[in-house]
Design a protein around this motif. Structure first.
Motif, PDB file in Angstrom:
ATOM      1  N   ARG A 103      35.970 -39.944   6.557  1.00  0.00           N
ATOM      2  CA  ARG A 103      36.045 -40.041   7.974  1.00  0.00           C
ATOM      3  C   ARG A 103      37.471 -40.951   8.463  1.00  0.00           C
ATOM      4  O   ARG A 103      38.170 -40.555   9.338  1.00  0.00           O
ATOM      5  N   CYS A 104      37.387 -42.012   7.870  1.00  0.00           N
ATOM      6  CA  CYS A 104      38.511 -42.778   8.148  1.00  0.00           C
ATOM      7  C   CYS A 104      39.895 -42.201   7.740  1.00  0.00           C
ATOM      8  O   CYS A 104      40.710 -42.415   8.582  1.00  0.00           O
ATOM      9  N   LYS A 106      40.409 -38.959   7.419  1.00  0.00           N
ATOM     10  CA  LYS A 106      40.834 -37.771   8.505  1.00  0.00           C
ATOM     11  C   LYS A 106      41.444 -38.275   9.877  1.00  0.00           C
ATOM     12  O   LYS A 106      42.276 -37.874  10.244  1.00  0.00           O
ATOM     13  N   ASP A 107      40.504 -39.513  10.118  1.00  0.00           N
ATOM     14  CA  ASP A 107      40.985 -40.037  11.499  1.00  0.00           C
ATOM     15  C   ASP A 107      42.467 -40.578  11.517  1.00  0.00           C
ATOM     16  O   ASP A 107      43.327 -40.088  12.371  1.00  0.00           O
ATOM     17  N   VAL A 108      42.938 -41.139  10.438  1.00  0.00           N
ATOM     18  CA  VAL A 108      44.333 -41.775  10.093  1.00  0.00           C
ATOM     19  C   VAL A 108      45.332 -40.317  10.324  1.00  0.00           C
ATOM     20  O   VAL A 108      46.490 -40.545  10.788  1.00  0.00           O
ATOM     21  N   GLU A 110      44.923 -37.144  11.254  1.00  0.00           N
ATOM     22  CA  GLU A 110      44.651 -36.535  12.443  1.00  0.00           C
ATOM     23  C   GLU A 110      45.700 -36.995  13.731  1.00  0.00           C
ATOM     24  O   GLU A 110      46.186 -36.690  14.518  1.00  0.00           O
ATOM     25  N   ARG A 111      45.371 -38.484  13.694  1.00  0.00           N
ATOM     26  CA  ARG A 111      46.133 -39.437  14.743  1.00  0.00           C
ATOM     27  C   ARG A 111      47.360 -39.812  14.382  1.00  0.00           C
ATOM     28  O   ARG A 111      48.211 -40.335  15.312  1.00  0.00           O
ATOM     29  N   GLY A 112      47.847 -39.650  13.071  1.00  0.00           N
ATOM     30  CA  GLY A 112      49.156 -39.785  12.878  1.00  0.00           C
ATOM     31  C   GLY A 112      49.508 -41.293  12.602  1.00  0.00           C
ATOM     32  O   GLY A 112      50.735 -41.559  12.988  1.00  0.00           O
ATOM     33  N   VAL A 113      48.345 -41.876  12.267  1.00  0.00           N
ATOM     34  CA  VAL A 113      48.628 -43.240  12.248  1.00  0.00           C
ATOM     35  C   VAL A 113      49.551 -43.480  10.987  1.00  0.00           C
ATOM     36  O   VAL A 113      49.390 -43.053   9.784  1.00  0.00           O
TER      37      VAL A 113
END
Ligand SMILES: C[S@@+](CC[C@H](N)C(=O)[O-])C[C@H]1O[C@@H](n2cnc3c(N)ncnc32)[C@H](O)[C@@H]1O
Length: 198
Positions: A103-104, A106-108, A110-113
């Motif tokens: 989840r972590c 994927k979040d990074v 998807e948000r382009g961090v």
């Protein structure tokens, strides 16, 4: 002790997303959740007569390519929650923490961090192999996955670290995995390349 496989969030990936399916299978392979480890090499206790006999027997068996092993029932819940020390799996953190890692990351993505990924304290490398696998699945060619460890197990606690002094884990050979072995584990999954730094 449970014979049932415990469903986890990411164990039911969306069937129309091949990336999630790959990640799901990768997690279950890295934890041996699908293969169900049921034996480990048996190390007879040193000193006792029983131990000496078994040790002798073990040498004889090894000459014939045989191994003395201890059977144990596979505990699916312990493996899901990372509460056992697997004989061969590449990670001991269990499926649910891998779900969280997924989840972590994927979040990074998807948000382009911006930034690389790192795990400090990798043991056999399973969790960081998973991170490299996620970058492959999601088509990220820019980030580096950093693999940080002593590759010799835990250090001896410093005498002034009162809270650690009683801790004997630094003496446990099981926790010491060499750099060569970790690299070999990456290779086993086809994930050792220029995006991995040790
Ligand atoms: C419990 S294992 C890590 C489990 C791993 N994350 C997994 O996915 O199974 C702890 C690891 O941390 C490493 N380690 C602990 N303390 C360290 C330190 N001070 N410096 C370098 N490595 C350390 C050990 O070598 C060992 O590989």
């Amino acid at each position: 002790m449970s014979e049932m496989l415990i469903p986890t969030q990411a164990s039911e990936p969306s069937l129309d997303d091949p990336r999630a399916l790959y990640c799901d299978l990768l997690k279950k392979a890295l934890t041996r959740y699908v293969f169900r480890e049921t034996w480990m090499p048996y190390h007879p206790r040193q000193g006792s007569l029983h131990g000496r006999i078994l040790q002798h027997g073990r040498h004889l068996l090894r000459r014939k390519g045989l191994e003395l092993v201890l059977q144990f029932p596979f505990d699916a819940e312990a493996r899901a929650t990372g509460r056992d020390w697997p004989p061969e799996a590449e990670t001991m953190i269990g499926l649910r923490r891998l779900d969280n890692l997924e989840r972590c990351v994927k979040d990074v993505l998807e948000r382009g961090v911006p930034g690389d990924l790192i795990e400090t304290g990798v043991w056999r490398g399973g969790a960081v192999i998973f991170m490299r696998g996620m970058l492959r699945a999601y088509g990220d060619r820019d980030r580096t996955v950093w693999v940080a460890d002593s590759f010799r197990g835990l250090p001896k606690p410093a005498p002034h670290r009162v809270e650690d002094v009683e801790d004997a884990l630094w003496q446990v050979p099981f926790l010491a995995v060499s750099l060569e072995q970790v690299k070999a584990n990456f290779e086993r999954y086809g994930l050792l390349d220029g995006q991995v730094r040790f």
